[in-house]
Scaffold this active site. Structure first.
Site, PDB file in Angstrom:
ATOM      1  N   GLU A  90      -5.270   1.472   2.286  1.00  0.00           N
ATOM      2  CA  GLU A  90      -5.124   0.289   3.152  1.00  0.00           C
ATOM      3  C   GLU A  90      -5.393   0.682   4.581  1.00  0.00           C
ATOM      4  O   GLU A  90      -6.043  -0.027   5.334  1.00  0.00           O
ATOM      5  CB  GLU A  90      -3.705  -0.291   3.020  1.00  0.00           C
ATOM      6  CG  GLU A  90      -3.478  -1.611   3.767  1.00  0.00           C
ATOM      7  CD  GLU A  90      -3.071  -1.471   5.231  1.00  0.00           C
ATOM      8  OE1 GLU A  90      -3.033  -2.480   5.929  1.00  0.00           O
ATOM      9  OE2 GLU A  90      -2.799  -0.333   5.691  1.00  0.00           O
ATOM     10  N   GLU A  91      -4.888   1.864   4.953  1.00  0.00           N
ATOM     11  CA  GLU A  91      -4.984   2.306   6.344  1.00  0.00           C
ATOM     12  C   GLU A  91      -6.422   2.604   6.760  1.00  0.00           C
ATOM     13  O   GLU A  91      -6.724   2.669   7.941  1.00  0.00           O
ATOM     14  CB  GLU A  91      -4.108   3.544   6.552  1.00  0.00           C
ATOM     15  CG  GLU A  91      -2.604   3.279   6.384  1.00  0.00           C
ATOM     16  CD  GLU A  91      -2.032   2.404   7.484  1.00  0.00           C
ATOM     17  OE1 GLU A  91      -2.793   1.985   8.366  1.00  0.00           O
ATOM     18  OE2 GLU A  91      -0.815   2.132   7.433  1.00  0.00           O
TER      19      GLU A  91
ATOM     20  N   ASP B  78       5.895   2.373   7.696  1.00  0.00           N
ATOM     21  CA  ASP B  78       4.572   1.922   7.254  1.00  0.00           C
ATOM     22  C   ASP B  78       3.916   2.975   6.378  1.00  0.00           C
ATOM     23  O   ASP B  78       3.365   3.953   6.895  1.00  0.00           O
ATOM     24  CB  ASP B  78       3.717   1.644   8.493  1.00  0.00           C
ATOM     25  CG  ASP B  78       2.336   1.126   8.153  1.00  0.00           C
ATOM     26  OD1 ASP B  78       2.069   0.847   6.969  1.00  0.00           O
ATOM     27  OD2 ASP B  78       1.502   1.011   9.073  1.00  0.00           O
TER      28      ASP B  78
ATOM     29  N   HIS C 257       2.549   4.844  12.938  1.00  0.00           N
ATOM     30  CA  HIS C 257       1.442   5.745  12.580  1.00  0.00           C
ATOM     31  C   HIS C 257       1.574   7.164  13.147  1.00  0.00           C
ATOM     32  O   HIS C 257       0.587   7.887  13.229  1.00  0.00           O
ATOM     33  CB  HIS C 257       0.084   5.153  12.997  1.00  0.00           C
ATOM     34  CG  HIS C 257      -0.339   3.996  12.142  1.00  0.00           C
ATOM     35  ND1 HIS C 257      -1.567   3.389  12.247  1.00  0.00           N
ATOM     36  CD2 HIS C 257       0.294   3.337  11.137  1.00  0.00           C
ATOM     37  CE1 HIS C 257      -1.658   2.403  11.363  1.00  0.00           C
ATOM     38  NE2 HIS C 257      -0.544   2.349  10.681  1.00  0.00           N
TER      39      HIS C 257
ATOM     40  N   ASP D  50       3.805  -5.028   3.395  1.00  0.00           N
ATOM     41  CA  ASP D  50       3.231  -3.785   3.917  1.00  0.00           C
ATOM     42  C   ASP D  50       4.435  -2.950   4.345  1.00  0.00           C
ATOM     43  O   ASP D  50       5.093  -2.338   3.511  1.00  0.00           O
ATOM     44  CB  ASP D  50       2.278  -4.144   5.067  1.00  0.00           C
ATOM     45  CG  ASP D  50       1.486  -2.971   5.592  1.00  0.00           C
ATOM     46  OD1 ASP D  50       2.072  -1.899   5.762  1.00  0.00           O
ATOM     47  OD2 ASP D  50       0.277  -3.112   5.865  1.00  0.00           O
TER      48      ASP D  50
ATOM     49  N   HIS E  16       0.830  -1.204   0.000  1.00  0.00           N
ATOM     50  CA  HIS E  16       0.000   0.000   0.000  1.00  0.00           C
ATOM     51  C   HIS E  16       0.863   1.252   0.000  1.00  0.00           C
ATOM     52  O   HIS E  16       1.994   1.245   0.463  1.00  0.00           O
ATOM     53  CB  HIS E  16      -1.024  -0.008   1.129  1.00  0.00           C
ATOM     54  CG  HIS E  16      -0.523   0.235   2.524  1.00  0.00           C
ATOM     55  ND1 HIS E  16      -0.432   1.481   3.073  1.00  0.00           N
ATOM     56  CD2 HIS E  16      -0.125  -0.621   3.493  1.00  0.00           C
ATOM     57  CE1 HIS E  16      -0.021   1.388   4.332  1.00  0.00           C
ATOM     58  NE2 HIS E  16       0.190   0.124   4.612  1.00  0.00           N
TER      59      HIS E  16
HETATM   60 ZN    ZN Z   1       0.716  -0.503   6.545  1.00  0.00          ZN
END
Ligand code: ZN
Length: 720
Positions: free
Chosen positions: A400-401, A363, A525, A429, A353
């Site tokens: 995706e998130e 990420d 995140h 990922d 993603h």
């Molecule tokens: Zn991810």
């Protein structure tokens, strides 16, 4: 080195399938001796292309600006990827658009109004040495798919926000109805959407989720900018979408949200939460926690802050306001391929993603950088005339998130095609947050994953296989000291949800693999998950990014070039037997006769062993009849599809796989329909689910037997 690796590989096979193989030295699962020699030469060329410098350059492109799903920057990156892929020689590069239910923050505020006044910052402060942390485009705190609203209410500390935590509060006489619950992220870990659903079911008005320093902050080690752990202000953003019910765009459950698609009313969308949610740094959570009254929280509810944690419920009151923009917005999936030279209608799909909560250092931009190098290397080979036999499809997913959205919509759009053509899906990922490899695979592909790691070199100088086994042994010593690491259990064959493999495994019925390098990582995140973090802690030399591109590509090439696909159904059967045994462990199972299922597993295992032998004989003979090989390969592809139940698992019809599913927490859940029925217990449903499983085992044993028979009949004598 080569000989050593070959010997190890054959030992691995002996352990896994109990079948000796001819010509062990250079053998590769699924290849005749001459094809294996050719494959080894292709892989050598391929592995020489990805470079740490290019990985770093690409990583910087993706981490320069925040690029959340639906943002102008994320869409610009989609065009960038498409341009790069075209220049690099990929075929049929196309950007696909999906119109989805949007979730973007307009206004968010949180104030403690009693006993004192505190206005939450909801912001991450810059850190010295990291210029990106000053970027004005960094968003404030917000949760994807939070409801809009406003509430003024007492605050209750509900530990991790799992159902048992509310039981404890109830026993203490604390009701959370209409109140704001404050919970921490992980103790133990569970998906934040499950915390939101649990709070919603308990009748809470809102949920605040904060990062306690005990889990990812200073209690773990040095914090940013001196170490990899989360600093005082770090905010773990994230969606709370109920995608464990059905992932993707909430208004198009089970079909693709292409422009103009039919949409269900939002009130009927089961994956959209009705509760307000907001993530907090510990900096913003501390004033609330410190002011709380009520009983002292139990010992295992105490966290890493230098205060006594109380359950609260009266004295601390807060005012929370959240305004979201939910207008329909486009998400973009970039798709490109290297068309297969011989079997273009058989696909190996690989994806990552693109969307990130902020910069997405780990990420997902580490994975995106690895995919860009994978694409460049495959394109370069194709231009030199080295095309894979089968087609390799590459995809850059979006959203995706938010709810695994882009991959889900794409998988739903092409489900029919994929069920006919797809061999497997390989997901990356986050590619890298450290040196420790974790590989997962549906059980039939676990042996080929383990075998492949022998032919890659870890940065430590060991083979990736050796490094993997070492780190797995270290981790296993802590979590399951009784279980020794062997080749049969090295790959993780328990696959839950939480990333883009979900639609392929659970909806389409494709075998999936997942790859990741891990290490200490406390900025998930948050705005601090960025280029600085990667260059100081995660992978300063970009060696693991490079290794990921190599591994990802070699796996794809082996699946694309194999004479006979490297599926091991005996290993699959053995895993299913473990799943069934674990299901019955410590439970009264007198209401359910599992003997027919266990007999079915034995039959499937016997058929799988026989097919392994037939395949090995056919490969060793060197002369494979093309038509017979084609029939066997398509039959093998069908086995995974046969684990699908068109009705889905009870209560969650979108999830169709009967061996693999996920709990609401995202945790892996084997035999999902059967297990959930036994846990209830609901013996009527359990009997039905057991019968569905038995029938699928019988069908697959029969199919695999036919493949063995077809192969023996077609086997041609001696190699030329
Ligand atoms: Zn991810």
């Amino acid at each position: 080195m080569k000989a050593g690796r070959g010997v190890l590989a054959s030992v691995a096979l002996l352990l896994v399938v109990g079948v000796a193989r001819a010509g062990a030295q250079d053998s590769i699962l699924g290849f005749t001796p001459s094809s294996a020699t050719r494959e080894a030469a292709i892989e050598k060329k391929f592995k020489a292309i990805p470079s740490p410098e290019e990985e770093k350059r690409q990583h910087r492109v993706f981490t320069t600006e925040p690029h959340v799903a639906g943002s102008a920057r994320n869409n610009e990156l989609a065009r960038y990827i498409a341009d790069e892929w075209r220049q690099e020689g990929l075929d049929d590069v196309v950007i696909r658009r999906y119109d989805v239910y949007g979730t973007n923050p307009k206004k968010t505020s949180l104030e403690m109004i009693a006993p004192t006044h505190y206005r939450a910052l909801l912001r991450e402060m810059p850190v010295p040495g990291d210029p990106d942390s000053k970027n004005r485009a960094i968003s404030s705190a917000w949760s994807g798919m939070s409801a809009s609203g406003e509430v003024t209410a007492p605050v209750v500390y509900a530990h991790s926000g799992n159902p048992e935590d509310y039981d404890l509060l109830r026993n203490q006489g604390i009701d959370v109805k209409g109140k704001i619950v404050l919970v921490r992220y992980s103790n133990p870990y569970s998906y934040r959407g499950f915390k939101a659903l649990t709070a919603e079911r308990e009748g809470a008005a809102a949920i605040l989720i904060y990062s306690d320093p005990a889990e990812d902050g200073y209690k773990k080690g040095k914090i940013v900018p001196k170490g990899p752990w989360g600093p005082e202000y770090h905010i773990q953003r994230g969606a709370i979408t109920y995608d464990f019910m059905v992932p993707g765009d909430p208004q198009t459950p089970g079909w693709a949200s292409v422009p103009g698609a039919k949409r269900i009313p939002i009130e009927e969308a089961v994956s959209v939460p009705k509760i307000m949610a907001l993530p907090l740094s510990w900096h913003d959570a501390k004033p609330l926690l410190a002011a709380m009254d009520g009983p002292v929280a139990p010992d295992d509810w105490q966290g890493g802050l230098p205060i006594k944690y109380h359950l609260g419920g009266k004295r601390v009151r807060a005012h929370l306001k959240i305004e979201m923009d939910n207008s329909i917005q486009p998400y973009y999936v970039v798709e490109g391929r290297i068309r297969g030279g011989e079997l273009p209608d058989e696909w190996i799909v690989a994806g990552n993603h693109r969307d990130a909560w902020v910069f997405g250092g780990v990420d997902p931009s580490s994975g995106t950088a690895s995919m860009m190098e994978l694409a460049r290397a495959l394109g370069k080979l194709a231009r030199q005339g080295v095309r894979p036999r089968r087609t390799i499809v590459l995809c850059s997913w979006d959203g995706e998130e938010v709810g695994l959205t882009g991959s889900t919509e794409w998988g739903e759009q092409f489900a029919e095609d994929l069920r006919k053509k797809a061999v497997a899906y390989i997901n990356v990922d986050s590619s890298t947050s450290g040196p420790d490899f974790h590989g997962s695979a549906v059980a039939s592909l676990a042996p080929m994953l383990v075998e492949t790691t022998h032919s890659l070199q870890d940065a430590s100088g060991k083979s990736l296989y050796g490094a993997w086994k070492e780190s797995a042994s270290r981790e296993r010593k802590l979590s399951q000291p009784a279980v020794e690491v062997t080749d049969a259990n090295l790959a993780d064959t328990r696959i839950g949800s939480g990333s883009d493999h979900t639609v392929f495994l659970n909806f389409v019925g494709m075998p999936v693999l997942g790859l990741q390098f891990d290490g200490p990582y406390g900025v998930y995140h948050s705005a601090y998950d960025d280029f600085f973090w990667m260059n100081h802690f995660g992978d300063p030399g970009y060696r693991y990014h490079t290794l990921m591109s190599q591994l990802w590509g070699v796996l794809a090439l082996r699946l694309a070039n194999a004479d006979l696909l490297p599926f091991d159904f005996a290993a699959y059967a053995d895993n299913v037997r473990q799943f069934v045994n674990e299901l019955s462990k410590g439970k009264d199972m007198s209401q359910l006769d599992l003997k027919p299922v266990l007999d079915g597993i034995d039959e499937f295992e016997r058929a799988g062993k026989q097919l392994n032998e037939s395949v090995n004989r056919a490969l060793a003979s060197g002369g494979l009849d093309a038509k017979a090989a084609d029939a066997v390969n398509h039959g093998m592809m069908q086995v995974e599809r046969n684990w699908l139940n068109p009705d889905g698992i009870p209560g969650r019809p979108w999830f169709k796989h009967i061996l693999y599913g996920a709990r609401f927490t995202y945790a892996h859940l084997e035999l999902p329909g059967l297990t959930e029925a036994v846990e209830k217990p609901d013996w009527v449903t359990a009997k039905q689910q057991a019968e569905i499983l038995r029938q699928a085992l019988e069908n697959n044993a029969k199919l695999v037997d036919e493949l063995s028979a077809g192969l023996s009949n077609a086997a041609q004598p001696a190699a030329k």
